[in-house]
Design a protein around this motif. Structure first.
Motif, PDB file in Angstrom:
ATOM      1  N   VAL A  53      21.466  54.379  13.098  1.00  2.68           N
ATOM      2  CA  VAL A  53      20.217  54.686  13.897  1.00  2.68           C
ATOM      3  C   VAL A  53      20.722  54.508  15.471  1.00  2.68           C
ATOM      4  O   VAL A  53      21.632  53.670  15.847  1.00  2.68           O
ATOM      5  CB  VAL A  53      19.301  53.649  13.802  1.00  2.68           C
ATOM      6  N   TYR A 110      11.979  52.294  12.111  1.00  2.00           N
ATOM      7  CA  TYR A 110      12.891  51.971  13.102  1.00  2.00           C
ATOM      8  C   TYR A 110      12.322  51.048  13.939  1.00  2.00           C
ATOM      9  O   TYR A 110      13.352  50.372  14.628  1.00  2.00           O
ATOM     10  CB  TYR A 110      12.625  53.626  13.858  1.00  2.00           C
ATOM     11  N   MET A 167      18.592  59.527  13.466  1.00  2.00           N
ATOM     12  CA  MET A 167      19.354  58.738  12.373  1.00  2.00           C
ATOM     13  C   MET A 167      20.276  59.570  11.923  1.00  2.00           C
ATOM     14  O   MET A 167      20.069  60.741  11.499  1.00  2.00           O
ATOM     15  CB  MET A 167      18.237  58.293  11.154  1.00  2.00           C
TER      16      MET A 167
END
Length: 234
Positions: free
Chosen positions: A97, A20, A88
């Protein structure tokens, strides 16, 4: 200063686990926050420190510098918090995301009871539910055209486990990527090898981030997310 940067570093690793931090631009944000904190910390202290100043003046200047650094730390942590990835989400034929700042606050009250809208313990896996009727579909489509993605709407969320059949229906055999991206064959095989898989027994879907497109690799039976890689597979 080290305490401040250590705090930001801990939060960054907690809220922006790999991948991420790459997908959501967290690395650039972290560098910016730490850089600002460094400039407002020791560099300003060096600039204002002067032994010729009286104790009162020196104490005043150092206090102001400390307050500025604390304010910068607070603002930095707030920025990291609102930009953190929270979910997500499987969105029809892709994953997306969603960051905290993306979530439509006017719809938070409609978040399903089984879903935590803005988790603080790192991103969770969710899916977008089916539309109730054509009217809802049209409203969601118009909102999407205005920049409000389906994945960022709490009223459309559902647990990922409920979407397994839909995910597998849209997923494609990962072995197709070897033909589509011959220059990335070795990289794809290496990424899958790290999770004990081969392209022949994995499926994939594209992943949309704030600044880039990735690929999510899934188990072809359970739809479990196995791993990801920075490959635009649209």
């Amino acid at each position: 200063m080290y305490c401040c940067n250590g705090c930001i570093t801990s939060v960054w690793h907690f809220w922006y686990p790999y991948p991420y931090r790459e997908i959501s631009g967290g690395r650039e944000l972290f560098v910016l926050v730490v850089t600002v904190d460094i400039f407002l910390g020791p560099l300003i202290t060096l600039a204002v420190f002067n032994r010729r100043k009286s104790p009162i003046e020196l104490r005043r200047d150092l206090t102001v510098t400390g307050l500025l650094q604390l304010a910068a730390l607070g603002y930095g942590l707030w920025t990291v918090a609102v930009a953190r990835p929270v979910h997500m989400v499987f969105e029809i034929d892709r994953f997306r995301v969603v960051q905290a700042i993306d979530v439509d606050e006017t719809l938070l009250s409609q978040t399903p009871k089984s879903v935590q809208a803005l988790p603080v313990a790192g991103p969770t896996l969710l899916a977008v539910r089916h539309f109730k009727d054509d009217k809802e579909r049209m409203e969601a489509t118009l909102a999407a055209l205005q920049g409000v993605s389906l994945a960022s709407r709490p009223d459309l969320w559902r647990p990922y486990e409920e979407a397994t059949a839909d995910v597998l229906k849209e997923a494609k055999p990962a072995i197709h990527l070897l033909t589509r991206f011959p220059a990335n064959v070795a990289e794809i095989e290496l990424v899958l090898e790290k999770v004990g898989r081969k392209p022949s027994n994995v499926v994939y879907l594209p992943l949309v981030g704030r600044k880039s497109f990735w690929t999510v690799f899934l188990d072809p039976v359970t739809a479990q997310v196995l791993t990801t890689m920075p490959l635009d597979s649209f």
